[in-house]
Scaffold this active site. Sequence first.
Site, short mmCIF file in Angstrom:
data_model
loop_
_atom_site.label_atom_id
_atom_site.label_comp_id
_atom_site.label_asym_id
_atom_site.label_seq_id
_atom_site.Cartn_x
_atom_site.Cartn_y
_atom_site.Cartn_z
N LYS A 76 0.94 -1.08 -0.17
CA LYS A 76 0.01 0.10 0.06
C LYS A 76 0.96 1.29 -0.01
O LYS A 76 1.96 1.27 0.86
CB LYS A 76 -0.84 0.06 1.08
CG LYS A 76 -1.93 1.25 1.25
CD LYS A 76 -2.93 0.69 2.53
CE LYS A 76 -3.83 1.81 2.65
NZ LYS A 76 -4.77 1.69 3.78
N SER A 151 -9.80 1.78 2.59
CA SER A 151 -8.97 2.62 2.00
C SER A 151 -7.85 1.73 1.15
O SER A 151 -7.24 1.98 0.28
CB SER A 151 -8.25 3.53 2.84
OG SER A 151 -7.22 2.74 4.01
N SER A 175 -10.10 -0.78 6.91
CA SER A 175 -9.48 -0.51 5.81
C SER A 175 -8.68 -1.88 4.95
O SER A 175 -8.28 -1.81 3.89
CB SER A 175 -8.45 0.52 5.69
OG SER A 175 -9.13 1.98 5.51
N1 GLN Z 1 -13.31 4.20 6.39
C1 GLN Z 1 -12.75 4.58 7.55
C2 GLN Z 1 -12.13 5.99 7.41
O1 GLN Z 1 -12.45 6.54 6.45
C3 GLN Z 1 -11.52 3.55 7.51
C4 GLN Z 1 -10.22 3.80 6.86
C5 GLN Z 1 -8.99 3.18 7.22
O2 GLN Z 1 -9.40 2.06 7.90
N2 GLN Z 1 -8.03 3.60 6.92
O3 GLN Z 1 -11.54 6.52 8.33
#
Ligand code: GLN
Length: 483
Positions: A76, A151, A175
């Site tokens: 990532k 994400s 995410s």
């Molecule tokens: N969807 C959540 C957010 O936008 C989690 C994102 C994540 O785990 N990085 O914060």
Amino acid sequence: MHQLTLAEIARALAAKQFSAEELSRALLGRIHQLDPQLNSFITVTEDLALEQARAADARRAAGESGALLGAPIAHKDLFCTQGVLTSCASKILTGFKAPYDATVVEKLAAAGAVSLGKLNMDEFAMGSANESSHYGPVKNPWDTSRVPGGSSGGSAAAVAARLIPAATGTDTGGSIRQPAALTNLTGLKPTYGRVSRWGMIAYASSLDQGGPIARTAEDCALLLGAMAGFDPKDSTCVDQPVDDYLAALTQPLAGLRIGLPKEYFGDGLDSRIAERVLAVVEELKKLGATVKDISLPNMRHAIPAYYVIAPAEASSNLSRFDGVRFGYRCESPVNLEDLYKRSRGEGFGAEVKRRIMVGTYALSAGYYDAYYLKAQKIRRLIKNDFVAAFSEVDLILGPTTPNPAWKLGEKANDPVAAYLEDIYTITANLAGIPGLSMPAGFVDGLPVGVQLLAPYFQEGRLLNVAHQYQQVSDWHTRAPEGF
Ligand code: GLN
């Protein structure tokens, strides 16, 4: 070759069916051919990959035999990679080449894994749909008009499309698990502190945790074994021995007590997903598990608490991107204030700005007690709910997401609708416990995930249950058409 899991690749490389270099070349060819449909990679590091693959072949020829020696992966794009663009999918990190490798990158490289590049994501890991990337949205290989989740959407799309057998991801509120669920993969968020955050660009430091995304629990076990462990460079990394996750896989499930929280099966859950989840429970019963209804009464406060704490930490973490030290700088600033304002104004996307503003507000004098402190108190209540539940059961099971993958753009202008997709995943981050999502079938041709949660440092139990389920099911073996 691209259909093989990491475990199968390890056997094939050991049996000299092909070399690590041949394997990496084949996958790089697939990335060039197929990724234009998905946009899962931000950077493909072809030369570096082939160099690492040849080095892995040389180590094997010299008698080494690690399971990840020559295994192709990708990271990532928020893991720092020395000399390679590390962008967090943000314009503000344009041109930023990290001066060092993240601990996770270093550990996987030391184990012999070959990195093929850097994967697309939501900007600074803020999102559930991978639509906030400066490099454009990622498409779900199961239906390219739909989102792959976020994400870690690039990680999920690339692994689901068989461009790579496995990838790293990070999970602040879901995410890893949510994109895994939406693309038919197995993804694990470890206990907070199990995997070093050194070199992992921070979103919300008290919630962020790196982990593996792969097709099987066995592959997640292989990767976690290499990623986990104490790191003196991360003061929140826990100095505790790493379990033998591969050995944990084969434990029988007889006597395993599974808790089904009633809050996970209430309003908002697509009933077809509920059916799939309960079908998994039936299979686990056949393997000897027992089931109990439980309650996590404070779960309904989790989203409001998370969307105070995460933006608060983000507003502080992202203050370092000022146009001076990293990446993007605006054209011809007239003075220092103009430089800060325009570099940040032009460099950050809309969702990131929204969170910086919410977070700064929540931390401001006069509001700190009302919002931030209150959210921290809720966080403790949520943790207590889990501690109480785990005095009665060994594992908590429920859906990973309330819905299957939605259409690109469908929730793009409605942040709250997107935030609600995290309802089942973010409690694990608030409490710091480990969670795993695994394939559980399909609804209208779209993948559905089941989430397993365990007590602190019981990653082995999560991998064990997922692996045992994957011995009696074949959802995880299904590939999207055209990939
Ligand atoms: N969807 C959540 C957010 O936008 C989690 C994102 C994540 O785990 N990085 O914060």
